[in-house]
Enzyme design. Structure first.
Site, PDB file in Angstrom:
ATOM      1  N   ALA A 120      11.846 -28.407 -10.875  1.00 33.06           N
ATOM      2  CA  ALA A 120      13.120 -28.612 -11.582  1.00 33.06           C
ATOM      3  C   ALA A 120      14.002 -29.615 -10.827  1.00 33.06           C
ATOM      4  CB  ALA A 120      13.846 -27.274 -11.738  1.00 33.06           C
TER       5      ALA A 120
ATOM      6  N   ARG B  57       4.496 -25.875  -5.762  1.00 35.27           N
ATOM      7  CA  ARG B  57       3.234 -26.388  -5.192  1.00 35.27           C
ATOM      8  C   ARG B  57       2.147 -25.322  -5.145  1.00 35.27           C
ATOM      9  NH1 ARG B  57       3.946 -25.996   1.172  1.00 35.27           N
ATOM     10  NH2 ARG B  57       5.682 -24.565   1.124  1.00 35.27           N
TER      11      ARG B  57
ATOM     12  N   GLY C  72      -2.381 -21.585 -12.256  1.00 37.26           N
ATOM     13  CA  GLY C  72      -2.850 -21.447 -13.638  1.00 37.26           C
ATOM     14  C   GLY C  72      -2.709 -22.703 -14.456  1.00 37.26           C
ATOM     15  N   GLY C  73      -1.489 -23.173 -14.697  1.00 32.45           N
ATOM     16  CA  GLY C  73      -1.349 -24.374 -15.499  1.00 32.45           C
ATOM     17  C   GLY C  73       0.024 -24.545 -16.096  1.00 32.45           C
TER      18      GLY C  73
ATOM     19  N   GLU D  74      -4.795 -18.438 -21.611  1.00 33.99           N
ATOM     20  CA  GLU D  74      -4.264 -17.421 -20.695  1.00 33.99           C
ATOM     21  C   GLU D  74      -3.711 -16.262 -21.489  1.00 33.99           C
ATOM     22  OE1 GLU D  74      -1.418 -19.098 -17.970  1.00 33.99           O
ATOM     23  OE2 GLU D  74      -2.958 -19.754 -16.579  1.00 33.99           O
TER      24      GLU D  74
ATOM     25  N   ASP E  94      18.740 -17.534  -2.833  1.00 36.88           N
ATOM     26  CA  ASP E  94      19.985 -18.133  -2.316  1.00 36.88           C
ATOM     27  C   ASP E  94      20.890 -18.689  -3.427  1.00 36.88           C
ATOM     28  OD1 ASP E  94      18.566 -17.631  -0.037  1.00 36.88           O
ATOM     29  OD2 ASP E  94      18.626 -19.673   0.747  1.00 36.88           O
TER      30      ASP E  94
ATOM     31  N   HIS F 260       2.896  -9.900 -10.835  1.00 37.36           N
ATOM     32  CA  HIS F 260       1.570 -10.434 -11.154  1.00 37.36           C
ATOM     33  C   HIS F 260       0.529  -9.398 -10.723  1.00 37.36           C
ATOM     34  CE1 HIS F 260      -1.857 -13.041 -11.605  1.00 37.36           C
ATOM     35  NE2 HIS F 260      -1.082 -14.012 -12.071  1.00 37.36           N
TER      36      HIS F 260
ATOM     37  N   ARG G  41       1.001  -9.177 -18.543  1.00 40.46           N
ATOM     38  CA  ARG G  41       1.032  -8.798 -17.120  1.00 40.46           C
ATOM     39  C   ARG G  41       1.696  -7.458 -16.871  1.00 40.46           C
ATOM     40  NH1 ARG G  41       2.433 -14.815 -14.825  1.00 40.46           N
ATOM     41  NH2 ARG G  41       0.407 -15.587 -15.489  1.00 40.46           N
TER      42      ARG G  41
ATOM     43  N   HIS H 202       6.456 -11.754  -8.750  1.00 38.09           N
ATOM     44  CA  HIS H 202       5.962 -13.101  -9.043  1.00 38.09           C
ATOM     45  C   HIS H 202       7.034 -14.019  -9.620  1.00 38.09           C
ATOM     46  CE1 HIS H 202       3.050 -16.149 -10.050  1.00 38.09           C
ATOM     47  NE2 HIS H 202       3.238 -16.019 -11.347  1.00 38.09           N
TER      48      HIS H 202
ATOM     49  N   ARG I 130       8.118 -13.318 -19.267  1.00 35.73           N
ATOM     50  CA  ARG I 130       7.741 -14.723 -19.408  1.00 35.73           C
ATOM     51  C   ARG I 130       6.278 -14.847 -19.819  1.00 35.73           C
ATOM     52  NH1 ARG I 130       5.223 -18.557 -15.584  1.00 35.73           N
ATOM     53  NH2 ARG I 130       4.852 -16.660 -14.422  1.00 35.73           N
TER      54      ARG I 130
ATOM     55  N   LEU J 183       6.558 -23.776 -15.474  1.00 26.27           N
ATOM     56  CA  LEU J 183       6.506 -25.164 -14.986  1.00 26.27           C
ATOM     57  C   LEU J 183       6.998 -26.089 -16.090  1.00 26.27           C
ATOM     58  CD1 LEU J 183       3.110 -25.190 -13.077  1.00 26.27           C
ATOM     59  CD2 LEU J 183       5.382 -25.502 -12.082  1.00 26.27           C
TER      60      LEU J 183
HETATM   61  P1  FAD Z   1      10.726 -23.886  -6.804  1.00 26.12           P
HETATM   62  O1  FAD Z   1       9.537 -24.709  -7.054  1.00 26.12           O
HETATM   63  O2  FAD Z   1      10.512 -22.516  -6.285  1.00 26.12           O
HETATM   64  O3  FAD Z   1      11.644 -24.707  -5.772  1.00 26.12           O
HETATM   65  C1  FAD Z   1      12.797 -24.142  -5.202  1.00 26.12           C
HETATM   66  C2  FAD Z   1      13.397 -25.133  -4.221  1.00 26.12           C
HETATM   67  O4  FAD Z   1      14.676 -24.648  -3.805  1.00 26.12           O
HETATM   68  C3  FAD Z   1      12.598 -25.330  -2.943  1.00 26.12           C
HETATM   69  O5  FAD Z   1      12.647 -26.687  -2.592  1.00 26.12           O
HETATM   70  C4  FAD Z   1      13.366 -24.501  -1.919  1.00 26.12           C
HETATM   71  O6  FAD Z   1      13.206 -24.935  -0.590  1.00 26.12           O
HETATM   72  C5  FAD Z   1      14.780 -24.761  -2.394  1.00 26.12           C
HETATM   73  N1  FAD Z   1      15.791 -23.811  -1.927  1.00 26.12           N
HETATM   74  C6  FAD Z   1      15.829 -22.471  -2.064  1.00 26.12           C
HETATM   75  N2  FAD Z   1      16.949 -21.981  -1.503  1.00 26.12           N
HETATM   76  C7  FAD Z   1      17.635 -23.030  -1.001  1.00 26.12           C
HETATM   77  C8  FAD Z   1      18.855 -23.183  -0.283  1.00 26.12           C
HETATM   78  N3  FAD Z   1      19.641 -22.151   0.036  1.00 26.12           N
HETATM   79  N4  FAD Z   1      19.249 -24.424   0.086  1.00 26.12           N
HETATM   80  C9  FAD Z   1      18.481 -25.505  -0.195  1.00 26.12           C
HETATM   81  N5  FAD Z   1      17.322 -25.424  -0.860  1.00 26.12           N
HETATM   82  C10 FAD Z   1      16.901 -24.205  -1.261  1.00 26.12           C
HETATM   83  N6  FAD Z   1       4.253 -21.154 -13.442  1.00 26.12           N
HETATM   84  C11 FAD Z   1       3.556 -21.778 -14.406  1.00 26.12           C
HETATM   85  O7  FAD Z   1       4.143 -22.225 -15.397  1.00 26.12           O
HETATM   86  N7  FAD Z   1       2.213 -21.942 -14.282  1.00 26.12           N
HETATM   87  C12 FAD Z   1       1.515 -21.487 -13.211  1.00 26.12           C
HETATM   88  O8  FAD Z   1       0.308 -21.650 -13.120  1.00 26.12           O
HETATM   89  C13 FAD Z   1       2.227 -20.812 -12.187  1.00 26.12           C
HETATM   90  N8  FAD Z   1       1.582 -20.331 -11.102  1.00 26.12           N
HETATM   91  C14 FAD Z   1       2.323 -19.812 -10.069  1.00 26.12           C
HETATM   92  C15 FAD Z   1       1.677 -19.438  -8.903  1.00 26.12           C
HETATM   93  C16 FAD Z   1       2.403 -18.985  -7.816  1.00 26.12           C
HETATM   94  C17 FAD Z   1       1.682 -18.597  -6.548  1.00 26.12           C
HETATM   95  C18 FAD Z   1       3.811 -18.861  -7.923  1.00 26.12           C
HETATM   96  C19 FAD Z   1       4.619 -18.353  -6.772  1.00 26.12           C
HETATM   97  C20 FAD Z   1       4.452 -19.210  -9.098  1.00 26.12           C
HETATM   98  C21 FAD Z   1       3.724 -19.687 -10.174  1.00 26.12           C
HETATM   99  N9  FAD Z   1       4.348 -20.074 -11.358  1.00 26.12           N
HETATM  100  C22 FAD Z   1       3.627 -20.692 -12.340  1.00 26.12           C
HETATM  101  C23 FAD Z   1       5.821 -20.072 -11.466  1.00 26.12           C
HETATM  102  C24 FAD Z   1       6.337 -21.482 -11.188  1.00 26.12           C
HETATM  103  O9  FAD Z   1       5.591 -22.061 -10.152  1.00 26.12           O
HETATM  104  C25 FAD Z   1       7.800 -21.484 -10.807  1.00 26.12           C
HETATM  105  O10 FAD Z   1       8.550 -20.744 -11.729  1.00 26.12           O
HETATM  106  C26 FAD Z   1       8.343 -22.909 -10.776  1.00 26.12           C
HETATM  107  O11 FAD Z   1       7.537 -23.693  -9.928  1.00 26.12           O
HETATM  108  C27 FAD Z   1       9.771 -22.902 -10.306  1.00 26.12           C
HETATM  109  O12 FAD Z   1      10.187 -24.217 -10.074  1.00 26.12           O
HETATM  110  P2  FAD Z   1      11.640 -24.468  -9.506  1.00 26.12           P
HETATM  111  O13 FAD Z   1      11.767 -25.925  -9.329  1.00 26.12           O
HETATM  112  O14 FAD Z   1      12.630 -23.753 -10.335  1.00 26.12           O
HETATM  113  O15 FAD Z   1      11.656 -23.719  -8.077  1.00 26.12           O
HETATM  114  C1  SIN Z   2      -1.505 -17.512 -12.767  1.00 26.50           C
HETATM  115  O1  SIN Z   2      -2.151 -18.526 -12.535  1.00 26.50           O
HETATM  116  O2  SIN Z   2      -2.029 -16.416 -12.957  1.00 26.50           O
HETATM  117  C2  SIN Z   2      -0.020 -17.606 -12.796  1.00 26.50           C
HETATM  118  C3  SIN Z   2       0.418 -18.399 -13.966  1.00 26.50           C
HETATM  119  C4  SIN Z   2       1.876 -18.201 -14.224  1.00 26.50           C
HETATM  120  O3  SIN Z   2       2.551 -17.505 -13.484  1.00 26.50           O
HETATM  121  O4  SIN Z   2       2.356 -18.762 -15.209  1.00 26.50           O
END
Ligand code: FAD
Ligand code: SIN
Length: 545
Positions: A30, A59, A63-64, A124, A224, A245, A293, A356, A391, A397
């Site tokens: 995001a 990172r 899944g996708g 999925e 945070d 999860h 889930r 999760h 969700r 993503l």
């Molecule tokens: P994030 O990617 O979590 O990034 C958060 C950022 O905020 C990081 O840079 C962190 O350092 C920063 N941050 C946090 N607190 C502070 C602070 N106080 N000050 C400064 N920086 C801060 N979703 C899917 O759609 N498909 C999938 O296959 C999938 N697989 C997943 C597998 C795993 C193992 C996990 C954990 C999640 C998965 N999800 C998946 C969920 C998805 O990855 C997340 O919902 C999504 O990546 C969130 O993106 P984001 O940018 O909101 O936050």
């Molecule tokens: C997974 O790969 O099982 C996680 C996918 C997701 O959280 O959307």
């Protein structure tokens, strides 16, 4: 019962100051996409992140990414599946927007150089068509991170790594005017306090899985951004809906982040079994191991807590997939298991449900606007109504990138019409306190896992709120990372336990032992606001379609 109230961080004098148009906190999917698009539109952007750029959950995604691409699929079908998963609380207009914008996300990433797997998309749980885009087999997150980081590093964006957002700054009329931050000194716990004044403040700080003992979320995800918004009095919604999860690798004594074993394994034929090799999902749901889930996590919870044969964990048996397909389609999973001493090609792997995804968060619209003017929330930290009470897999993503891009478009318009504005908006500090003593962190996590976990009841939630109320403050007002994170985790515990205690029904991923059914035809979203340390609740009625 003692009243559980919010704790505040000490406010510290800044040793340095910066000024910009847009400050974005968080560099996952995001934050990176918002920073890139806002900078491309000519705005001055500062991107801050707690660790390195590209950290967070993004990172780790395996899944996708959900987007309609096949001729036999349709936008309506993706909308229906998302609404069903949301269990009556998803906002249809937000869902329609997500689904309509999703194919553009794929094009955007391809334009940035992303390489997705060929062949037909994946299937999925909860999706009625094949629409999950994969990369590197089970490494979609790494590919999204790669292309977004590369573009952001080449763009005209100031990046402050190892910088932690502390509290929101507001001008004299309450508009968000910047952020108080602490920069971690290299190789020490010391922080240098600073202030970034900005006309637009964007929270993209991800989820709060670290509030639990076992989670798929990386260590920096301590809620945070959510806690900061709570302290500032922003409206928060659907906090009780935490998605667990089912297949998180179980390692004896492990705390914090544990490896995920993607749901796609079950899509390819893996099964969750007990110590006698009996399928846990047999006879529990028509979709078996691909049931939603929450249904699977609950079935696992019941099996693990069976009175006659309690188990610490269950097993995922992926051997039916075959060694060669496991190696080619699931290289990340095979490697993560290997690092923990397991080989899914040859043996069953221990698993249990882990925290999760936060379905709720800072209430915002699809452009990221929150209840505080000038403050925006995007990605997992936001609650846009897309996910409702649960969700749908792989929608997050997609949502994070759509929200990042929409936010940038919205901000461009808003800043242009507002003119340049004051370069030095006077900031007003929020209420100040001493923060929560880091020695409480383990008890808070245990409380969340045992009282506010997969299954909840009144007694457990009351106990959780009592723990929150009795958590000691710090003796001094020194500020270090451990105090900041524990204070934020305390806030998360308060908000989730409080919201869960008010929802007298089981819906989506909120399951109450004492209220096992959904309550009637009407669903409602719960909004929380903190005022002078007290949490106040509001009910937003929403008709179930
Ligand atoms: P994030 O990617 O979590 O990034 C958060 C950022 O905020 C990081 O840079 C962190 O350092 C920063 N941050 C946090 N607190 C502070 C602070 N106080 N000050 C400064 N920086 C801060 N979703 C899917 O759609 N498909 C999938 O296959 C999938 N697989 C997943 C597998 C795993 C193992 C996990 C954990 C999640 C998965 N999800 C998946 C969920 C998805 O990855 C997340 O919902 C999504 O990546 C969130 O993106 P984001 O940018 O909101 O936050
Ligand atoms: C997974 O790969 O099982 C996680 C996918 C997701 O959280 O959307």
């Amino acid at each position: 019962m003692t009243e559980a109230t919010l704790r505040y961080l000490p406010s510290m004098s800044p040793a340095w100051r910066r000024e910009t148009d847009v400050v974005i906190i968080g560099a996952g999917a995001a934050g990176l996409s918002a920073a890139l698009d806002a900078s491309r539109a000519g705005h001055r952007v500062i991107l801050i992140c707690k660790g390195g750029v590209g950290g967070g959950s993004t990172r780790h995604a395996q899944g996708g990414l959900a987007a309609v691409s096949e001729p036999d699929d349709s936008l309506d079908s993706h909308i229906d599946d998302t609404m069903v998963a949301g269990a009556g609380l998803a906002d249809e207009s937000a869902v329609r927007q997500l689904v309509a914008d999703a194919p553009d996300v794929v094009r955007y990433l391809v334009d940035l150089g992303a390489r997705f797997d060929g062949g037909s998309p994946g299937l999925e749980g909860g999706h009625s068509h094949r629409r999950i885009i994969h990369a590197g087999g089970d490494a979609i997150g790494a590919e999204i991170r790669r292309v977004l980081c590369k573009a952001v590093l080449l763009a005209d964006i100031e990046i402050l790594e190892n910088t932690v957002a502390l509290d929101l700054l507001r001008d004299e009329v309450g508009v968000a005017a910047g952020i108080a931050v602490g920069r971690l000194a290299e190789e020490s716990d010391e922080m240098v306090m600073g202030e970034i004044n900005a006309r637009v403040v964007v929270l993209a700080t991800g989820g709060f899985g670290q509030a639990y003992l076992s989670t798929t979320n990386p260590p920096e995800l301590t809620g945070d951004g959510l806690a900061l918004a709570a302290r500032a009095g922003a409206v928060l919604s659907n906090m009780e809906f935490v998605q667990f999860h089912p297949t998180v690798l179980y390692v004896v004594g492990q705390r914090g982040q544990s490896p995920l074993l993607t749901e796609a394994l079950r899509g390819a034929g893996a099964m969750i079994v007990d110590s006698d090799d009996v399928s846990v999902m047999r006879g529990r749901h028509e979709r078996g191991d691909l049931a939603p889930r929450d249904v699977i996590s609950f079935a696992m919870f019941e099996r693990m807590h069976s009175i006659s044969d309690p188990l610490e964990h269950l097993w995922l048996d992926a051997r039916a997939i075959g060694a060669s397909r496991l190696e080619t389609s699931f290289p990340t999973v095979v490697e993560l298991c290997r690092q923990s001493g397991f080989d899914p090609r040859r043996e069953r792997v221990p698993v249990s449900p882990g925290a999760h995804y936060a379905c709720g968060g800072i209430q915002s619209d699809i452009d990221g606007r929150t209840s505080i003017p000038g403050l925006y929330a995007i990605g997992e930290v936001a609650s846009t109504g897309v996910h409702g009470a649960n969700r749908l897999a792989s929608n997050s993503l997609t949502e994070a990138i759509i929200a990042g891009r929409r936010l940038a478009r919205h901000v461009v318009g808003a800043l242009a019409s507002a003119g340049r504005g004051s370069e030095t908006a006077r900031s007003v500090p929020t209420t100040s306190g001493r923060g929560v003593n880091p020695s409480s962190r383990a008890l808070l996590a245990e409380t969340m896992s045992t009282r506010v976990g997969v299954v909840r009841d009144r007694e457990g939630l009351d106990e959780a709120l009592e723990v929150v109320a009795r958590t000691p403050e710090c003796a001094s007002s020194m500020l270090d990372l451990a105090t900041i994170e524990t204070t934020n985790l305390h806030t998360v515990t308060l908000l989730v336990a409080y919201a869960a205690s008010l929802r007298h029904e089981s819906r989506g991923c909120h399951r109450r032992r004492d209220f096992p059914a959904e309550a009637g035809r009407l669903g409602h979203s719960l909004s929380l606001v903190v005022s002078e340390g007290r949490v106040e609740a509001r009910r937003d009625e929403m008709a179930v379609s």
